[in-house]
Design an enzyme around this catalytic site. Structure first.
Site, PDB file in Angstrom:
ATOM      1  CB  SER A 130      37.931  45.629  47.539  1.00  0.00           C
ATOM      2  OG  SER A 130      36.781  45.766  46.772  1.00  0.00           O
ATOM      3  CG  HIS A 156      37.223  41.781  43.664  1.00  0.00           C
ATOM      4  ND1 HIS A 156      38.164  42.546  43.016  1.00  0.00           N
ATOM      5  CD2 HIS A 156      36.610  42.618  44.537  1.00  0.00           C
ATOM      6  CE1 HIS A 156      38.126  43.783  43.484  1.00  0.00           C
ATOM      7  NE2 HIS A 156      37.190  43.852  44.407  1.00  0.00           N
ATOM      8  CD  GLU A 208      40.908  40.895  40.552  1.00  0.00           C
ATOM      9  OE1 GLU A 208      42.038  41.181  40.161  1.00  0.00           O
ATOM     10  OE2 GLU A 208      40.377  41.450  41.545  1.00  0.00           O
ATOM     11  CG  ASN A 266      42.094  47.091  43.531  1.00  0.00           C
ATOM     12  OD1 ASN A 266      41.885  47.895  42.629  1.00  0.00           O
ATOM     13  ND2 ASN A 266      41.140  46.694  44.347  1.00  0.00           N
TER      14      ASN A 266
END
Ligand code: NAD
Length: 293
Positions: free
Chosen positions: A118, A139, A151, A189
């Site tokens: 991450s 991801h 992702e 994020n």
């Protein structure tokens, strides 16, 4: 054509990825460091597949076939012939670099290697391998069997072919890929961390209560859950670590973890996983935690 897949790490993400790959028909080798971790990962997969059968979303025969396709082991040498290996081990840079170096020493040279990290720069992990052109970020989101998004993150060294193969693989798993470059936070994020951090700042400055901020974003912005419920779900330690890494990368105060978040992590209030965060999960329904604000 990807037929055999290796997953490194049988934890929250690793066992979820193993489950969906096995259910899709791939031969899966799932590795962890101890028999206990391997058994825990397999128990999670078994329980999750059983729930799908109970909800009539999977036949019992398909459940058995999926389980039979997973070889869960502590023996790293079983990864040698995989077409794709996804690294989903503990989020520690030194550990991941060692895992990847050891893996590439014996792995089929044509295999693609992906990481589910991450927050660690994917370019740095790629550079520690013998195949930066065949290295990519994949991801997944938690819980993997339910969340549609993956992702796919290219670095400046990832080949176009590797990116295309990774995108095709994600679609083949019946997930939705989005493409992102290797910058901290990728897409989700990058937008979500400042939002969660802002909610904590709003609480610190007494704009409104935890419950009212959550209710505001649910009913006013149509979010399925408010920011504090989401923070507790993701884990406050995880959010803190990602925010710190993003702040380090961009030097932008939007990402800086607020003091309250740090204090809660220091106090062991990590959210759902520790039983207490912005809400206290010892009661049903959970009640708001007293934070002395
Ligand atoms: N949890 C999430 O919501 C989430 C979401 C997206 C991505 N990620 C990323 O996925 C990765 C895994 O996260 P997680 O939440 O599954 O962590 P976790 O702690 O649940 O699982 C990690 C597993 O890796 C194992 N491990 C440690 N060293 C190992 C080694 N040398 N070889 C094999 N296995 C080893 C651990 O024993 C553990 O079982 C991290 O990079 C994290 O950033 C997590």
């Amino acid at each position: 054509m990807i037929e055999t897949i290796g997953i490194i790490g049988a934890g929250t993400m690793g066992n979820g990825i193993a489950q969906i790959c096995a259910a899709a028909g791939l031969q899966v080798t799932m590795i962890d460091i101890s028999e206990a971790a391997v058994a825990k990962g397999m128990a999670t997969v078994t329980g999750s597949l059983e729930r799908l059968v109970n909800k009539q979303k999977m036949t019992d025969a398909d459940r058995q076939a999926a389980l039979a396709r997973i070889n869960a082991t502590t023996d790293n040498s079983k990864l040698t012939n995989c077409d794709l290996v996804i690294e989903a081990a503990t989020e520690r840079e030194d550990l991941k670099i060692k895992i990847l170096k050891d893996l590439c020493a014996t792995l089929n040279p044509r295999a693609i290697v992906a990481t589910n990290t991450s927050s660690i720069p994917i370019t740095k992990l790629a550079a520690s391998t013998d195949r930066p052109d065949r290295f990519i970020g994949m991801h997944f989101f938690n819980p993997v069997p339910l969340m549609k998004l993956v992702e796919v993150i290219r670095t400046i060294t990832t080949s176009k072919e590797t990116e295309e193969r990774a995108l095709d693989f994600v679609r083949w798993l019946d997930k939705e890929p989005i493409r992102a470059k290797d910058s901290s936070g990728f897409v989700v994020n990058l937008l979500l961390i400042p939002y969660m951090v802002d909610a904590i700042r709003a609480l610190e400055s007494n704009v409104a209560s935890i419950e009212d901020i959550d209710k505001g974003m649910q009913l006013g912005a149509g979010h399925p859950m408010g920011p504090f419920t989401l923070l507790d779900f993701v884990g406050l330690d995880t959010v803190y670590k990602i925010a710190e890494i993003m702040f380090e990368e961009y030097r932008d105060s939007r990402y800086a973890p607020p003091p309250l978040l740090k204090r809660m992590v220091l106090a062991g209030m990590l959210g759902r996983k520790s039983g207490k965060g912005f809400y206290d999960y010892s009661t049903t329904p959970p009640r708001v935690s007293a934070l002395g604000l």
